[in-house]
Design a protein around this motif. Structure first.
Motif, PDB file in Angstrom:
ATOM      1  N   GLY A   1      19.829  15.798  25.833  1.00  0.00           N
ATOM      2  CA  GLY A   1      18.968  16.243  26.927  1.00  0.00           C
ATOM      3  C   GLY A   1      17.886  17.212  26.518  1.00  0.00           C
ATOM      4  N   THR A   2      17.753  17.446  25.198  1.00  0.00           N
ATOM      5  CA  THR A   2      16.705  18.367  24.737  1.00  0.00           C
ATOM      6  C   THR A   2      15.645  17.581  23.978  1.00  0.00           C
ATOM      7  OG1 THR A   2      17.925  18.880  22.699  1.00  0.00           O
ATOM      8  CG2 THR A   2      18.378  20.251  24.632  1.00  0.00           C
ATOM      9  N   ARG A   3      15.097  18.148  22.966  1.00  0.00           N
ATOM     10  CA  ARG A   3      13.974  17.561  22.258  1.00  0.00           C
ATOM     11  C   ARG A   3      14.352  16.284  21.510  1.00  0.00           C
ATOM     12  NH1 ARG A   3      10.954  20.117  16.924  1.00  0.00           N
ATOM     13  NH2 ARG A   3       9.345  18.497  16.737  1.00  0.00           N
ATOM     14  N   LEU A   4      13.467  15.281  21.544  1.00  0.00           N
ATOM     15  CA  LEU A   4      13.573  14.106  20.681  1.00  0.00           C
ATOM     16  C   LEU A   4      13.127  14.540  19.285  1.00  0.00           C
ATOM     17  CD1 LEU A   4      14.056  11.006  20.452  1.00  0.00           C
ATOM     18  CD2 LEU A   4      11.617  10.723  20.940  1.00  0.00           C
ATOM     19  N   LYS A   5      14.059  14.594  18.344  1.00  0.00           N
ATOM     20  CA  LYS A   5      13.782  15.283  17.082  1.00  0.00           C
ATOM     21  C   LYS A   5      13.084  14.396  16.035  1.00  0.00           C
ATOM     22  CE  LYS A   5      17.566  18.634  17.544  1.00  0.00           C
ATOM     23  NZ  LYS A   5      18.053  18.188  18.861  1.00  0.00           N
ATOM     24  N   LEU A   6      13.405  13.095  15.998  1.00  0.00           N
ATOM     25  CA  LEU A   6      12.865  12.230  14.938  1.00  0.00           C
ATOM     26  C   LEU A   6      12.079  11.032  15.468  1.00  0.00           C
ATOM     27  CD1 LEU A   6      15.894  12.177  12.444  1.00  0.00           C
ATOM     28  CD2 LEU A   6      13.825  13.582  12.321  1.00  0.00           C
ATOM     29  N   ASN A   7      12.635  10.345  16.447  1.00  0.00           N
ATOM     30  CA  ASN A   7      12.015   9.127  16.983  1.00  0.00           C
ATOM     31  C   ASN A   7      11.811   8.073  15.888  1.00  0.00           C
ATOM     32  OD1 ASN A   7      11.065   7.503  19.021  1.00  0.00           O
ATOM     33  ND2 ASN A   7       8.990   8.347  19.010  1.00  0.00           N
ATOM     34  N   SER A   8      12.775   7.993  14.992  1.00  0.00           N
ATOM     35  CA  SER A   8      12.696   7.063  13.872  1.00  0.00           C
ATOM     36  C   SER A   8      12.696   5.609  14.341  1.00  0.00           C
ATOM     37  CB  SER A   8      13.878   7.303  12.925  1.00  0.00           C
ATOM     38  OG  SER A   8      13.949   6.345  11.913  1.00  0.00           O
ATOM     39  N   LEU A   9      13.508   5.300  15.340  1.00  0.00           N
ATOM     40  CA  LEU A   9      13.652   3.915  15.784  1.00  0.00           C
ATOM     41  C   LEU A   9      12.336   3.335  16.304  1.00  0.00           C
ATOM     42  CD1 LEU A   9      15.497   1.513  16.181  1.00  0.00           C
ATOM     43  CD2 LEU A   9      16.209   2.476  18.380  1.00  0.00           C
ATOM     44  N   THR A  10      11.582   4.141  17.030  1.00  0.00           N
ATOM     45  CA  THR A  10      10.293   3.650  17.520  1.00  0.00           C
ATOM     46  C   THR A  10       9.353   3.368  16.348  1.00  0.00           C
ATOM     47  OG1 THR A  10      10.562   4.943  19.538  1.00  0.00           O
ATOM     48  CG2 THR A  10       8.355   4.109  19.070  1.00  0.00           C
ATOM     49  N   GLY A  11       9.428   4.183  15.323  1.00  0.00           N
ATOM     50  CA  GLY A  11       8.632   3.928  14.128  1.00  0.00           C
ATOM     51  C   GLY A  11       8.978   2.602  13.487  1.00  0.00           C
ATOM     52  N   ALA A  12      10.269   2.227  13.536  1.00  0.00           N
ATOM     53  CA  ALA A  12      10.685   0.941  12.987  1.00  0.00           C
ATOM     54  C   ALA A  12      10.117  -0.212  13.803  1.00  0.00           C
ATOM     55  CB  ALA A  12      12.207   0.863  12.944  1.00  0.00           C
ATOM     56  N   PHE A  13      10.081  -0.049  15.130  1.00  0.00           N
ATOM     57  CA  PHE A  13       9.469  -1.079  15.966  1.00  0.00           C
ATOM     58  C   PHE A  13       7.995  -1.260  15.617  1.00  0.00           C
ATOM     59  CE2 PHE A  13      13.194  -0.925  18.621  1.00  0.00           C
ATOM     60  CZ  PHE A  13      13.212  -2.159  19.244  1.00  0.00           C
ATOM     61  N   SER A  14       7.307  -0.155  15.414  1.00  0.00           N
ATOM     62  CA  SER A  14       5.894  -0.220  15.054  1.00  0.00           C
ATOM     63  C   SER A  14       5.706  -0.943  13.725  1.00  0.00           C
ATOM     64  CB  SER A  14       5.311   1.196  14.970  1.00  0.00           C
ATOM     65  OG  SER A  14       3.974   1.168  14.543  1.00  0.00           O
ATOM     66  N   ALA A  15       6.540  -0.596  12.750  1.00  0.00           N
ATOM     67  CA  ALA A  15       6.449  -1.239  11.437  1.00  0.00           C
ATOM     68  C   ALA A  15       6.799  -2.722  11.522  1.00  0.00           C
ATOM     69  CB  ALA A  15       7.384  -0.536  10.452  1.00  0.00           C
ATOM     70  N   GLY A  16       7.868  -3.053  12.254  1.00  0.00           N
ATOM     71  CA  GLY A  16       8.271  -4.436  12.390  1.00  0.00           C
ATOM     72  C   GLY A  16       7.205  -5.291  13.043  1.00  0.00           C
ATOM     73  N   ASN A  17       6.538  -4.749  14.057  1.00  0.00           N
ATOM     74  CA  ASN A  17       5.462  -5.488  14.711  1.00  0.00           C
ATOM     75  C   ASN A  17       4.317  -5.752  13.743  1.00  0.00           C
ATOM     76  OD1 ASN A  17       2.620  -4.851  16.337  1.00  0.00           O
ATOM     77  ND2 ASN A  17       3.929  -6.380  17.317  1.00  0.00           N
ATOM     78  N   SER A  18       3.988  -4.766  12.937  1.00  0.00           N
ATOM     79  CA  SER A  18       2.886  -4.917  11.983  1.00  0.00           C
ATOM     80  C   SER A  18       3.183  -5.997  10.955  1.00  0.00           C
ATOM     81  CB  SER A  18       2.624  -3.587  11.265  1.00  0.00           C
ATOM     82  OG  SER A  18       2.289  -2.577  12.186  1.00  0.00           O
TER      83      SER A  18
END
Length: 443
Positions: free
Chosen positions: A100-117
């Motif tokens: 419930g606090t800060r999103l610290k890494l957001n690594s998974l979204t970065g993987a989606f971005s890379a996979g789409n590319s």
């Protein structure tokens, strides 16, 4: 030879860097344990310009491991695709906490971005998720290393072919142009008569070690000395052909030539070659020899080449059999690697035993109108007695229903030779087929 891997750990400094740095450090340690030849940076890469300089330090890598240590945009992946053509393994790590606090890494979204590319550019890639201390991550990275190492080995493979396919066995031949185009493998050919001529000219002293090797690993109860010496002569000739041509897999003619022209079978020769890491099939089945090479490279042990000859309803299994070329190291310990005579020609020596039990993968590199394709299913080699003279193994497909499996295999038009590999190599085969653009039939 070890593959050339490159680790590309990427981060944005606006995220929680202590967790990113911890994952980076653990990832480097893990990757160095798995990959013998891997390039890693001194620190996380945070700018596309730094990535470009880093990539310039490596030429033609076999695999890029792209870790979204935090969220990053597609500009990093574009730079990788601009500079490299190799497969990319996209790796996302877990959030340190979901509280419930800060999103610290957001690594998974970065993987989606890379996979789409990568996907939109029709490039080879795959995805793994988890932290570097998780078993699933270790397993995925290890299997990719093994699969790409295998692909590189196939590119260097020379397949020795002794004679031609017997009449009616044309399924074992390959188009050498297609073979080079798909796998990179090459063929070195010799006539069966040339092998026999070589064998006839050795002295007894020259083949003494070949005979001693067979005696050391088998149980001989009734094979005449004359036939044992003929085995040794043939083994010496085959081994010479293998060594002089740097052969890694071999497909040999067997009947009727070696029975009528030399008075001895070639079965035991192929068995001992398999024991010594030269994948060797009979009936000049080149696709079978390549399949054996694939299985032996992935497991570092001999594989078994056999016909599907029976359905054993009592144990819901498929019996794979052949005349007597099973590797001695695969013999069931209850009987050992016994020598016998060929079940049809009544000449020895051939191997005569049931195979050991254990987890297996049954494979076959085949072909149809559209090119190469791959057969695969998981099963269990049962601790069953020898089913027929020669060598045999009883395989229960995962989940049973052996008769239904056999019907599918026949209806799908598969060749009548298969390779039983001890161990689970399904993931490595999936990766290999994906990267080589070979259609996989997974049953």
């Amino acid at each position: 030879m070890a593959i050339k891997a490159v680790f590309v750990p990427l981060a944005r400094t606006t995220f929680y860097m202590p967790s990113a740095e911890e994952n980076f450090s653990k990832s480097v340690q893990l990757l160095k344990n798995i990959f013998e030849n891997i390039k890693v940076p001194d620190s996380l890469i945070t700018e596309p310009s730094d990535l470009s300089k880093y990539l310039d330090e490596v030429s033609e890598p076999d695999l890029i491991i792209y870790q979204c240590t935090t969220f990053i945009g597609s500009e990093f992946m574009y730079e990788i695709m601009r500079k490299s053509k190799c497969p990319v393994l996209i790796w996302a790590t877990r959030e340190p906490s979901i509280d419930g606090t800060r999103l610290k890494l957001n690594s998974l979204t970065g993987a989606f971005s890379a996979g789409n590319s990568v996907y939109t550019q029709n490039r080879d890639f795959d995805f793994i998720f988890g932290n570097p201390d998780e078993d699933s991550v270790v397993e995925s990275l290890t299997k990719y290393n093994k699969a790409i190492t295998l692909i590189n080995s196939l590119k260097e493979l020379i397949i020795g072919v002794v004679g031609n396919q017997p009449a009616g066995f044309g399924f074992g031949n390959v188009n050498e142009t297609d073979l080079i185009g798909t796998l990179g493998s090459r063929v070195a050919r010799i006539e069966a008569a040339a092998i026999m001529d070589m064998a006839k000219n050795y002295t007894k002293e020259e083949v003494a070690e070949d005979l001693a090797e067979l005696n050391a690993c088998t149980i001989n109860t009734n094979i005449p000395d004359e036939n044992m010496e003929k085995y040794a002569r043939l083994h010496k000739a085959f081994k010479t052909f293998v060594d002089e041509n740097n052969i890694g897999a071999l497909a040999s003619r067997c009947w009727p030539d070696f029975f009528t022209g030399f008075g001895a079978p070639v079965c035991a020769v192929l068995s001992i070659l398999n024991d010594n890491n030269i994948a060797a099939s009979c009936e000049t089945d080149i696709g079978g020899a390549i399949s054996m090479f694939i299985g032996s490279k992935l497991t570092e042990q001999a594989t078994y080449f056999g016909d599907p000859v029976a359905i054993d309803e009592e144990c819901d299994s498929i019996v794979y059999w052949h005349c007597g070329a099973g590797a001695s190291t695969l013999a069931n310990k209850s009987c050992g690697a016994k020598l016998g005579v060929h079940p049809n020609r009544k000449i020895g020596p051939v191997m005569d035993f049931g195979l050991k039990s254990g987890e297996v993968t049954v494979i076959r590199l085949g072909k149809d109108q559209n090119g190469y394709r791959m057969f695969m299913y998981k099963g269990e080699a049962l601790d069953e007695p020898q089913k027929f003279y020669g060598t045999s193994v009883t395989v229960k497909p995962q989940g049973g229903k052996a008769a239904e499996y056999v019907k599918k295999f026949v209806n799908d038009g598969w060749e009548p030779h298969f390779v039983v590999v001890y161990g689970d190599i399904t993931k490595e085969i999936e990766i290999m087929c994906k990267l080589l653009k070979i259609r996989l039939f997974k049953y």
